[in-house]
Design an enzyme around this catalytic site. Structure first.
Site, PDB file in Angstrom:
ATOM      1  N   LYS A 116       0.817  -1.218   0.000  1.00  0.00           N
ATOM      2  CA  LYS A 116       0.000   0.000   0.000  1.00  0.00           C
ATOM      3  C   LYS A 116       0.847   1.261   0.000  1.00  0.00           C
ATOM      4  O   LYS A 116       0.474   2.268  -0.600  1.00  0.00           O
ATOM      5  CB  LYS A 116      -0.959   0.011   1.200  1.00  0.00           C
ATOM      6  CG  LYS A 116      -2.095  -0.983   1.018  1.00  0.00           C
ATOM      7  CD  LYS A 116      -3.257  -0.694   1.943  1.00  0.00           C
ATOM      8  CE  LYS A 116      -4.416  -1.600   1.630  1.00  0.00           C
ATOM      9  NZ  LYS A 116      -5.528  -1.472   2.562  1.00  0.00           N
ATOM     10  N   LYS A 200      -4.399  -9.401  -7.187  1.00  0.00           N
ATOM     11  CA  LYS A 200      -5.640  -9.476  -6.413  1.00  0.00           C
ATOM     12  C   LYS A 200      -6.695  -8.499  -6.954  1.00  0.00           C
ATOM     13  O   LYS A 200      -6.341  -7.380  -7.335  1.00  0.00           O
ATOM     14  CB  LYS A 200      -5.293  -9.124  -4.963  1.00  0.00           C
ATOM     15  CG  LYS A 200      -6.324  -9.500  -3.937  1.00  0.00           C
ATOM     16  CD  LYS A 200      -5.925  -8.990  -2.575  1.00  0.00           C
ATOM     17  CE  LYS A 200      -5.995  -7.494  -2.500  1.00  0.00           C
ATOM     18  NZ  LYS A 200      -6.005  -6.908  -1.168  1.00  0.00           N
ATOM     19  N   LYS A 203     -10.307  -2.770  -4.822  1.00  0.00           N
ATOM     20  CA  LYS A 203     -11.097  -1.546  -5.014  1.00  0.00           C
ATOM     21  C   LYS A 203     -10.237  -0.462  -5.649  1.00  0.00           C
ATOM     22  O   LYS A 203     -10.742   0.454  -6.280  1.00  0.00           O
ATOM     23  CB  LYS A 203     -11.551  -1.005  -3.652  1.00  0.00           C
ATOM     24  CG  LYS A 203     -12.609  -1.810  -2.948  1.00  0.00           C
ATOM     25  CD  LYS A 203     -12.875  -1.191  -1.565  1.00  0.00           C
ATOM     26  CE  LYS A 203     -13.276  -2.211  -0.551  1.00  0.00           C
ATOM     27  NZ  LYS A 203     -13.170  -1.778   0.837  1.00  0.00           N
TER      28      LYS A 203
HETATM   29  P1  TYM Z   1     -10.901  -4.730   3.245  1.00  0.00           P
HETATM   30  O1  TYM Z   1     -11.880  -3.648   3.480  1.00  0.00           O
HETATM   31  O2  TYM Z   1      -9.744  -4.464   2.337  1.00  0.00           O
HETATM   32  O3  TYM Z   1     -11.636  -6.010   2.671  1.00  0.00           O
HETATM   33  C1  TYM Z   1     -12.776  -6.547   3.321  1.00  0.00           C
HETATM   34  C2  TYM Z   1     -12.705  -8.066   3.297  1.00  0.00           C
HETATM   35  O4  TYM Z   1     -12.658  -8.537   1.935  1.00  0.00           O
HETATM   36  C3  TYM Z   1     -11.546  -9.408   1.777  1.00  0.00           C
HETATM   37  N1  TYM Z   1     -11.013  -9.249   0.410  1.00  0.00           N
HETATM   38  C4  TYM Z   1     -10.902 -10.243  -0.471  1.00  0.00           C
HETATM   39  N2  TYM Z   1     -11.202 -11.546  -0.380  1.00  0.00           N
HETATM   40  C5  TYM Z   1     -10.984 -12.308  -1.489  1.00  0.00           C
HETATM   41  N3  TYM Z   1     -10.476 -11.820  -2.649  1.00  0.00           N
HETATM   42  C6  TYM Z   1     -10.152 -10.510  -2.780  1.00  0.00           C
HETATM   43  N4  TYM Z   1      -9.673 -10.036  -3.911  1.00  0.00           N
HETATM   44  C7  TYM Z   1     -10.370  -9.653  -1.656  1.00  0.00           C
HETATM   45  N5  TYM Z   1     -10.183  -8.334  -1.440  1.00  0.00           N
HETATM   46  C8  TYM Z   1     -10.579  -8.103  -0.167  1.00  0.00           C
HETATM   47  C9  TYM Z   1     -10.532  -8.964   2.825  1.00  0.00           C
HETATM   48  O5  TYM Z   1      -9.613  -9.977   3.124  1.00  0.00           O
HETATM   49  C10 TYM Z   1     -11.447  -8.620   3.975  1.00  0.00           C
HETATM   50  O6  TYM Z   1     -11.772  -9.784   4.702  1.00  0.00           O
HETATM   51  N6  TYM Z   1      -8.030  -4.800   7.345  1.00  0.00           N
HETATM   52  C11 TYM Z   1      -9.285  -5.233   6.787  1.00  0.00           C
HETATM   53  C12 TYM Z   1     -10.503  -4.767   7.566  1.00  0.00           C
HETATM   54  C13 TYM Z   1     -10.449  -5.003   9.035  1.00  0.00           C
HETATM   55  C14 TYM Z   1     -10.696  -6.235   9.694  1.00  0.00           C
HETATM   56  C15 TYM Z   1     -10.589  -5.941  11.083  1.00  0.00           C
HETATM   57  C16 TYM Z   1     -10.995  -7.512   9.247  1.00  0.00           C
HETATM   58  C17 TYM Z   1     -10.187  -4.063   9.990  1.00  0.00           C
HETATM   59  N7  TYM Z   1     -10.295  -4.633  11.240  1.00  0.00           N
HETATM   60  C18 TYM Z   1     -10.740  -6.947  12.048  1.00  0.00           C
HETATM   61  C19 TYM Z   1     -11.177  -8.502  10.207  1.00  0.00           C
HETATM   62  C20 TYM Z   1     -11.052  -8.231  11.589  1.00  0.00           C
HETATM   63  C21 TYM Z   1      -9.402  -4.687   5.376  1.00  0.00           C
HETATM   64  O7  TYM Z   1      -8.774  -3.746   5.005  1.00  0.00           O
HETATM   65  O8  TYM Z   1     -10.370  -5.308   4.635  1.00  0.00           O
END
Ligand code: TYM
Length: 338
Positions: A116, A200, A203
């Site tokens: 990032k 991957k 967004k």
């Molecule tokens: P975020 O907002 O980037 O993504 C949300 C969830 O979607 C999953 N994800 C994917 N899964 C499969 N293929 C993909 N291409 C893909 N892109 C995203 C992510 O793994 C996530 O589960 N840090 C986290 C948010 C967070 C969190 C937490 C999660 C903050 N605190 C505590 C679990 C527990 C994040 O940025 O997710």
């Protein structure tokens, strides 16, 4: 209370733009199944979102949209707690404490920060660097035992376990924090870009054609799948051969994720054929899944009072639980609270 209900599930999604099929398959789909068995909290992690620049009006709108997406996808707000992170200040407070437990060397190993921050690491916010300690705070504040996430969050979960263990050891608070287990679905935990099967789905990818958004209408979904990269061969006969074709493998994972069909069933149905029929059927399966979610999101977005009431109720419940854990933590650490 049955024993499954003693298992506590926490997960979060950032309000940083339209959610895509990777978010749905990698995370939200599991939230929906887990809500029936476990005590679940699903958070919109707005504090995480501001680790990179956000427009305030968009942030607000995106936060509502994640809440709407949770509900439209099938999370029942009567069963699970839905809330936004900044509404429960204990998250930020515990993050500070865990920043003092976590070692810089541990954070230096986080691959997501490197991705990032890109080439200009010096210019990244220090929030982006310590992001995983806030994530650990989210999880440990509720003593969560299971965390459904996509594969990209696995390393953060391992760090959370290390932080929990170090806290328990340093403060001689044996088993105070449970060590949370990641819940990761093998094939759909890393949905790849439709333009490049080695990257991957994200967004932040500049190309809208790299992802299927949950806000896409039927025509857009069909157009994107039609343009999706495949391979200059016919559909192979075995999973082993498919594994050498990343884009085809990815489309099969998506197809399997949105239907109840296994990958091998799909390979058998399309082997020896070109990809046009496969793509048409995949598009239809996606439209069938996404259209109702999409129209429900739009309906909910027009009812801000309802979304506000969900956020308020969820935040109150989360806050009550978070305050209890934080009071225990303050006591363990030796803070005076009068
Ligand atoms: P975020 O907002 O980037 O993504 C949300 C969830 O979607 C999953 N994800 C994917 N899964 C499969 N293929 C993909 N291409 C893909 N892109 C995203 C992510 O793994 C996530 O589960 N840090 C986290 C948010 C967070 C969190 C937490 C999660 C903050 N605190 C505590 C679990 C527990 C994040 O940025 O997710």
């Amino acid at each position: 209370m049955n024993s499954a209900k003693n298992k506590i599930v926490f997960s979060g999604v950032q309000p940083s733009g339209d959610l895509h099929i990777g978010n749905y398959l990698g995370a939200i789909k599991n939230f929906i199944t887990m809500q029936h068995e476990y005590d679940c909290l699903f958070c919109v992690v707005d504090l995480h979102a501001i680790t990179v620049k956000q427009d305030p009006a968009e942030l607000k709108n995106n936060t509502y949209e994640v809440v709407a997406t949770y509900i439209a996808s099938g999370i029942d707000p009567e069963k699970s707690i839905i809330f936004n992170q900044s509404n429960v200040s204990c998250h930020a407070e515990l993050a500070w404490i865990l920043n003092c437990v976590c070692r810089i060397g541990w954070l230096n190993r986080m691959t997501q920060f490197k991705e990032k921050a890109g080439h200009d690491k010096e210019n990244a916010s220090s929030g982006l660097f310590s992001y995983p300690t806030l994530m650990a705070a989210d999880i440990l504040l509720y003593k969560a035992t299971h965390v459904p996430v996509g594969n990209d969050q696995k390393q953060h979960l391992e760090l959370t376990r290390d932080i929990a263990q170090k806290f328990n050891n340093d403060f001689k608070a044996k088993d105070f924090f449970p060590l949370p287990e990641p819940f990761i679905d093998k094939d759909i935990s890393r949905i790849m870009s439709l333009r490049n099967g080695l990257e991957k789905m994200s967004k932040s990818d500049e190309s809208d054609y790299s992802r299927i958004s949950l806000m896409d209408d039927g025509e857009t979904i069909r157009k994107k799948i039609k343009k999706a990269k495949t391979a200059d061969v016919l559909m192979p006969e075995t999973e082993k051969e498919v594994n050498n074709l990343p884009e085809v493998n990815n489309l099969l994972n998506i197809f399997s994720g949105v239907t109840k069909k296994s990958k091998i069933e799909l390979i058998n149905a399309y082997s020896g054929k070109n990809f046009s029929g496969f793509k048409e059927n995949l598009s239809e399966a996606l439209v069938e899944l996404i259209s109702p979610i999409n129209s429900e999101i739009s309906k909910l977005m027009d009812d801000r009072n309802y979304l506000d009431s969900i956020i308020k109720k969820g935040s109150e419940k989360a806050n009550e639980r978070a305050l209890k854990t934080l009071a225990e933590i303050y006591d363990i650490i030796g803070f005076i609270k009068r």
